[in-house]
Enzyme design. Structure first.
Site, PDB file in Angstrom:
ATOM      1  N   ASP A  21      42.122  49.678  66.482  1.00 33.44           N
ATOM      2  CA  ASP A  21      42.632  51.045  66.680  1.00 33.44           C
ATOM      3  C   ASP A  21      41.515  52.042  66.393  1.00 33.44           C
ATOM      4  OD1 ASP A  21      44.458  53.043  67.195  1.00 33.44           O
ATOM      5  OD2 ASP A  21      45.516  52.856  65.281  1.00 33.44           O
ATOM      6  N   ARG A  81      47.107  62.973  80.679  1.00 33.79           N
ATOM      7  CA  ARG A  81      46.971  62.868  79.218  1.00 33.79           C
ATOM      8  C   ARG A  81      46.801  61.427  78.763  1.00 33.79           C
ATOM      9  NH1 ARG A  81      52.241  64.660  76.901  1.00 33.79           N
ATOM     10  NH2 ARG A  81      51.157  64.461  74.912  1.00 33.79           N
ATOM     11  N   LYS A  82      46.969  60.493  79.672  1.00 34.90           N
ATOM     12  CA  LYS A  82      46.933  59.073  79.274  1.00 34.90           C
ATOM     13  C   LYS A  82      45.507  58.538  79.391  1.00 34.90           C
ATOM     14  CE  LYS A  82      50.198  58.170  82.202  1.00 34.90           C
ATOM     15  NZ  LYS A  82      51.283  57.536  83.000  1.00 34.90           N
TER      16      LYS A  82
HETATM   17  C1  LIG Z   1      43.365  60.943  64.895  1.00 38.14           C
HETATM   18  C2  LIG Z   1      42.574  62.191  64.976  1.00 38.14           C
HETATM   19  C3  LIG Z   1      42.169  62.578  66.346  1.00 38.14           C
HETATM   20  C4  LIG Z   1      41.482  63.920  66.429  1.00 38.14           C
HETATM   21  C5  LIG Z   1      40.203  63.905  67.200  1.00 38.14           C
HETATM   22  C6  LIG Z   1      39.066  63.320  66.443  1.00 38.14           C
HETATM   23  C7  LIG Z   1      38.243  62.384  67.220  1.00 38.14           C
HETATM   24  C8  LIG Z   1      37.117  61.816  66.420  1.00 38.14           C
HETATM   25  C9  LIG Z   1      36.625  60.568  66.939  1.00 38.14           C
HETATM   26  C10 LIG Z   1      37.238  59.359  66.766  1.00 38.14           C
HETATM   27  C11 LIG Z   1      38.000  58.801  65.674  1.00 38.14           C
HETATM   28  C12 LIG Z   1      39.459  58.548  65.892  1.00 38.14           C
HETATM   29  C13 LIG Z   1      39.865  57.227  65.309  1.00 38.14           C
HETATM   30  C14 LIG Z   1      41.329  57.234  64.979  1.00 38.14           C
HETATM   31  C15 LIG Z   1      41.990  55.956  65.389  1.00 38.14           C
HETATM   32  C16 LIG Z   1      43.402  55.873  64.897  1.00 38.14           C
HETATM   33  C17 LIG Z   1      44.337  56.703  65.755  1.00 38.14           C
HETATM   34  C18 LIG Z   1      45.723  56.676  65.214  1.00 38.14           C
HETATM   35  O1  LIG Z   1      46.028  55.908  64.375  1.00 38.14           O
HETATM   36  S1  LIG Z   1      46.889  57.784  65.849  1.00 38.14           S
HETATM   37  C19 LIG Z   1      48.334  57.430  64.835  1.00 38.14           C
HETATM   38  C20 LIG Z   1      49.285  56.470  65.469  1.00 38.14           C
HETATM   39  N1  LIG Z   1      49.946  57.070  66.601  1.00 38.14           N
HETATM   40  C21 LIG Z   1      50.904  58.005  66.474  1.00 38.14           C
HETATM   41  O2  LIG Z   1      51.292  58.406  65.415  1.00 38.14           O
HETATM   42  C22 LIG Z   1      51.522  58.517  67.746  1.00 38.14           C
HETATM   43  C23 LIG Z   1      53.002  58.748  67.605  1.00 38.14           C
HETATM   44  N2  LIG Z   1      53.590  59.068  68.903  1.00 38.14           N
HETATM   45  C24 LIG Z   1      53.644  60.322  69.361  1.00 38.14           C
HETATM   46  O3  LIG Z   1      53.291  61.266  68.681  1.00 38.14           O
HETATM   47  C25 LIG Z   1      54.145  60.502  70.762  1.00 38.14           C
HETATM   48  O4  LIG Z   1      54.948  59.426  71.163  1.00 38.14           O
HETATM   49  C26 LIG Z   1      52.995  60.670  71.776  1.00 38.14           C
HETATM   50  C27 LIG Z   1      52.137  61.902  71.432  1.00 38.14           C
HETATM   51  C28 LIG Z   1      52.120  59.409  71.850  1.00 38.14           C
HETATM   52  C29 LIG Z   1      53.574  60.883  73.192  1.00 38.14           C
HETATM   53  O5  LIG Z   1      54.608  61.830  73.092  1.00 38.14           O
HETATM   54  P1  LIG Z   1      54.687  63.109  74.073  1.00 38.14           P
HETATM   55  O6  LIG Z   1      56.073  63.666  73.916  1.00 38.14           O
HETATM   56  O7  LIG Z   1      53.564  64.035  73.801  1.00 38.14           O
HETATM   57  O8  LIG Z   1      54.476  62.544  75.522  1.00 38.14           O
HETATM   58  P2  LIG Z   1      55.274  61.439  76.356  1.00 38.14           P
HETATM   59  O9  LIG Z   1      55.786  62.101  77.592  1.00 38.14           O
HETATM   60  O10 LIG Z   1      56.260  60.704  75.521  1.00 38.14           O
HETATM   61  O11 LIG Z   1      54.094  60.424  76.745  1.00 38.14           O
HETATM   62  C30 LIG Z   1      53.045  60.877  77.577  1.00 38.14           C
HETATM   63  C31 LIG Z   1      52.784  59.807  78.601  1.00 38.14           C
HETATM   64  O12 LIG Z   1      52.352  58.633  77.896  1.00 38.14           O
HETATM   65  C32 LIG Z   1      53.255  57.541  78.169  1.00 38.14           C
HETATM   66  N3  LIG Z   1      53.438  56.759  76.968  1.00 38.14           N
HETATM   67  C33 LIG Z   1      53.577  57.208  75.711  1.00 38.14           C
HETATM   68  N4  LIG Z   1      53.717  56.179  74.870  1.00 38.14           N
HETATM   69  C34 LIG Z   1      53.667  55.055  75.631  1.00 38.14           C
HETATM   70  C35 LIG Z   1      53.739  53.670  75.334  1.00 38.14           C
HETATM   71  N5  LIG Z   1      53.917  53.215  74.066  1.00 38.14           N
HETATM   72  N6  LIG Z   1      53.638  52.796  76.348  1.00 38.14           N
HETATM   73  C36 LIG Z   1      53.453  53.223  77.626  1.00 38.14           C
HETATM   74  N7  LIG Z   1      53.369  54.539  77.969  1.00 38.14           N
HETATM   75  C37 LIG Z   1      53.487  55.420  76.974  1.00 38.14           C
HETATM   76  C38 LIG Z   1      54.563  58.209  78.601  1.00 38.14           C
HETATM   77  O13 LIG Z   1      55.358  57.332  79.398  1.00 38.14           O
HETATM   78  C39 LIG Z   1      54.053  59.412  79.369  1.00 38.14           C
HETATM   79  O14 LIG Z   1      53.650  58.976  80.644  1.00 38.14           O
HETATM   80  P3  LIG Z   1      53.913  59.879  81.945  1.00 38.14           P
HETATM   81  O15 LIG Z   1      53.191  61.186  81.722  1.00 38.14           O
HETATM   82  O16 LIG Z   1      55.414  60.095  82.018  1.00 38.14           O
HETATM   83  O17 LIG Z   1      53.380  59.089  83.093  1.00 38.14           O
END
Ligand SMILES: CCCCCCCC/C=C\CCCCCCCC(=O)SCCNC(=O)CCNC(=O)[C@H](O)C(C)(C)COP(=O)(O)OP(=O)(O)OC[C@H]1O[C@@H](n2cnc3c(N)ncnc32)[C@H](O)[C@@H]1OP(=O)(O)O
Length: 190
Positions: free
Chosen positions: A90, A136-137
């Site tokens: 991750d 966004r994906k």
């Molecule tokens: C982290 C800081 C980043 C800041 C930048 C710094 C960068 C620095 C450099 C680098 C280091 C980074 C290193 C970090 C690494 C670790 C990262 C983590 O651990 S992240 C924590 C765990 N993840 C969560 O907590 C997400 C929890 N989930 C959510 O908040 C939502 O479900 C979210 C945002 C993912 C999507 O929600 P919606 O309401 O915004 O959007 P919707 O419409 O549901 O999804 C958008 C599209 O994505 C698909 N989608 C979403 N989840 C899916 C899934 N599980 N499988 C398939 N498709 C999915 C959907 O079907 C949709 O697709 P269609 O636009 O309709 O085509």
């Protein structure tokens, strides 16, 4: 041990039509050691018991990360815990997405194939890349090799990251921690 299967996957990747990931103009140059993105991050931060991963930008938009497996990372005796390996991927995948695209994103889906056991005392050399972008994906994949960049492949992973606005972190996270995070030099600050 016999050679692990080259792939146990049957589904296409990325699973949807995507555009080629164009690296951001400010993406770090090849050879750059990547900064800790947040000092409290379990993956790369200076956190007790964390993974303490370090990453480097490679050629051809590849991000190279290393995970040194210690006794603190065990599942079975002497072997890395699969969940921690998933965590390492991750981090490596997120680092590739964040540094190459410089778009704030969170992991939506993460899948892992564990092909070989990863012993305590070994280092996993993880190479990650962004495979495609569909709005966004953001799709990314990685493989982890045992002991060296050209070691045996032990773990493969692929992930969907979903781009989010910074309100994602202020709404759901700790606003004070986010303020501190945004003061980190060279951080993504829209
Ligand atoms: C982290 C800081 C980043 C800041 C930048 C710094 C960068 C620095 C450099 C680098 C280091 C980074 C290193 C970090 C690494 C670790 C990262 C983590 O651990 S992240 C924590 C765990 N993840 C969560 O907590 C997400 C929890 N989930 C959510 O908040 C939502 O479900 C979210 C945002 C993912 C999507 O929600 P919606 O309401 O915004 O959007 P919707 O419409 O549901 O999804 C958008 C599209 O994505 C698909 N989608 C979403 N989840 C899916 C899934 N599980 N499988 C398939 N498709 C999915 C959907 O079907 C949709 O697709 P269609 O636009 O309709 O085509």
């Amino acid at each position: 041990m016999s050679e692990a299967p080259r792939s146990r996957r049957s589904t296409p990747w990325p699973p949807v039509d995507t555009e080629s990931p164009a690296p951001h103009p400010d993406a770090p140059r090849p050879g750059t050691k990547l900064a800790v993105h947040y000092d409290q991050c379990f993956g790369c931060g200076d956190v007790e018991g964390g993974l303490h991963m370090r990453s480097t930008m490679g050629e051809h938009a590849l991000v190279h990360s290393q995970f040194a497996v210690t006794e603190a990372h065990q599942g079975a005796p002497g072997l890395a815990h699969g969940g921690l390996l998933a965590c390492a991927f991750d981090e490596a995948l997120g680092s590739a997405v964040g540094n190459l695209l410089r778009r704030p994103a969170v992991t939506g889906k993460l899948e892992t194939d564990f092909l070989r056991p990863v012993p305590v005392g070994s280092t996993l050399f993880i190479t990650a890349k962004v495979d495609g972008v569909a709005g966004r994906k953001l799709y990314a994949s990685a493989e982890g090799r045992l002991g060296a960049e050209d070691g045996s492949v032990a773990v493969r992973a692929r992930a969907l990251f979903v781009e989010v606005g910074f309100e994602h972190f202020t709404t759901h996270g700790d606003p004070d921690a986010l303020t501190k995070f945004r003061q980190t030099p060279d951080q993504i600050n829209p």
